[in-house]
Motif scaffolding. Sequence first.
Motif, mmCIF file in Angstrom:
data_model
loop_
_atom_site.group_PDB
_atom_site.id
_atom_site.type_symbol
_atom_site.label_atom_id
_atom_site.label_comp_id
_atom_site.label_asym_id
_atom_site.label_seq_id
_atom_site.Cartn_x
_atom_site.Cartn_y
_atom_site.Cartn_z
ATOM 1 N N UNK A 82 0.831 -1.197 0.000
ATOM 2 C CA UNK A 82 0.000 0.000 0.000
ATOM 3 C C UNK A 82 0.869 1.251 0.000
ATOM 4 N N UNK A 83 1.898 1.306 0.866
ATOM 5 C CA UNK A 83 2.728 2.507 0.957
ATOM 6 C C UNK A 83 3.474 2.769 -0.341
ATOM 7 N N UNK A 84 3.909 1.725 -1.000
ATOM 8 C CA UNK A 84 4.586 1.912 -2.287
ATOM 9 C C UNK A 84 3.622 2.543 -3.282
ATOM 10 N N UNK A 85 2.396 2.018 -3.336
ATOM 11 C CA UNK A 85 1.393 2.556 -4.257
ATOM 12 C C UNK A 85 1.009 3.982 -3.892
ATOM 13 N N UNK A 86 0.773 4.233 -2.607
ATOM 14 C CA UNK A 86 0.389 5.577 -2.171
ATOM 15 C C UNK A 86 1.494 6.586 -2.415
ATOM 16 N N UNK A 87 2.736 6.204 -2.123
ATOM 17 C CA UNK A 87 3.849 7.131 -2.343
ATOM 18 C C UNK A 87 3.954 7.532 -3.807
ATOM 19 N N UNK A 88 3.804 6.566 -4.709
ATOM 20 C CA UNK A 88 3.861 6.875 -6.134
ATOM 21 C C UNK A 88 2.716 7.788 -6.529
ATOM 22 N N UNK A 89 1.514 7.488 -6.018
ATOM 23 C CA UNK A 89 0.340 8.297 -6.331
ATOM 24 C C UNK A 89 0.502 9.723 -5.810
ATOM 25 N N UNK A 90 0.952 9.881 -4.563
ATOM 26 C CA UNK A 90 1.145 11.220 -4.000
ATOM 27 C C UNK A 90 2.227 11.989 -4.750
ATOM 28 N N UNK A 91 3.295 11.317 -5.116
ATOM 29 C CA UNK A 91 4.338 11.990 -5.892
ATOM 30 C C UNK A 91 3.792 12.495 -7.222
ATOM 31 N N UNK A 92 2.966 11.677 -7.872
ATOM 32 C CA UNK A 92 2.349 12.095 -9.127
ATOM 33 C C UNK A 92 1.446 13.300 -8.917
ATOM 34 N N UNK A 93 0.624 13.269 -7.869
ATOM 35 C CA UNK A 93 -0.301 14.361 -7.587
ATOM 36 C C UNK A 93 0.458 15.638 -7.231
ATOM 37 N N UNK A 94 1.440 15.531 -6.327
ATOM 38 C CA UNK A 94 2.185 16.716 -5.891
ATOM 39 C C UNK A 94 2.921 17.383 -7.042
ATOM 40 N N UNK A 95 3.393 16.604 -8.001
ATOM 41 C CA UNK A 95 4.114 17.203 -9.125
ATOM 42 C C UNK A 95 3.191 18.039 -10.002
ATOM 43 N N UNK A 96 1.879 17.801 -9.911
ATOM 44 C CA UNK A 96 0.913 18.550 -10.712
ATOM 45 C C UNK A 96 0.397 19.806 -10.020
ATOM 46 N N UNK A 97 0.596 19.916 -8.715
ATOM 47 C CA UNK A 97 0.051 21.040 -7.965
ATOM 48 C C UNK A 97 0.833 22.313 -8.261
ATOM 49 N N UNK A 98 0.141 23.429 -8.462
ATOM 50 C CA UNK A 98 0.827 24.666 -8.853
ATOM 51 C C UNK A 98 1.787 25.210 -7.805
ATOM 52 N N UNK A 99 1.522 24.993 -6.501
ATOM 53 C CA UNK A 99 2.411 25.560 -5.487
ATOM 54 C C UNK A 99 3.687 24.760 -5.314
ATOM 55 N N UNK A 100 3.859 23.676 -6.048
ATOM 56 C CA UNK A 100 5.112 22.921 -6.020
ATOM 57 C C UNK A 100 6.026 23.289 -7.183
ATOM 58 N N UNK A 101 5.578 24.180 -8.035
ATOM 59 C CA UNK A 101 6.382 24.585 -9.181
ATOM 60 C C UNK A 101 7.201 25.820 -8.828
ATOM 61 N N UNK A 102 8.370 25.907 -9.402
ATOM 62 C CA UNK A 102 9.237 27.055 -9.178
ATOM 63 C C UNK A 102 8.749 28.198 -10.064
ATOM 64 N N UNK A 103 8.607 29.361 -9.442
ATOM 65 C CA UNK A 103 8.180 30.548 -10.185
ATOM 66 C C UNK A 103 9.409 31.378 -10.490
ATOM 67 N N UNK A 104 9.623 31.641 -11.756
ATOM 68 C CA UNK A 104 10.773 32.436 -12.173
ATOM 69 C C UNK A 104 10.294 33.790 -12.648
ATOM 70 N N UNK A 105 11.026 34.808 -12.266
ATOM 71 C CA UNK A 105 10.675 36.188 -12.682
ATOM 72 C C UNK A 105 11.581 36.671 -13.759
#
Length: 105
Positions: A82-105
């Motif tokens: 379960x933890x292996x599956x959840x970790x992969x799923x959370x990593x996929x989700x977090x990579x899509x969230x806008x506040x995890x992206x670097x903002x460059x000016x």
Amino acid sequence: MEPIYLSIQQKETGSRIKSLLRESGYTVRDIQNAMGFENQQAVYKWISGKCLPSLDNFLILSRLLNTSIQDILVIDGDIPRLWVSLNQWFNDIFSLLPYNRVIRK
């Protein structure tokens, strides 16, 4: 892939949320305000084990408590897979969230 069998222990998860709030120094009102709730009823339902937070509220709660969702949940079942599956799923989700992206000016 074989099925993964698990059970979230709602009451025990509520107790864990309550304990983590106490350890972190947060009150129910603090969580209410952070979540933008009009009243504290939802948070009291979580800590009493009557219901669980939604996924987005789990994400907010885990960030407030500086822990992972896995550390909040109390689960019975096929935990290692379960933890292996959840970790992969959370990593996929977090990579899509806008506040995890670097903002460059």
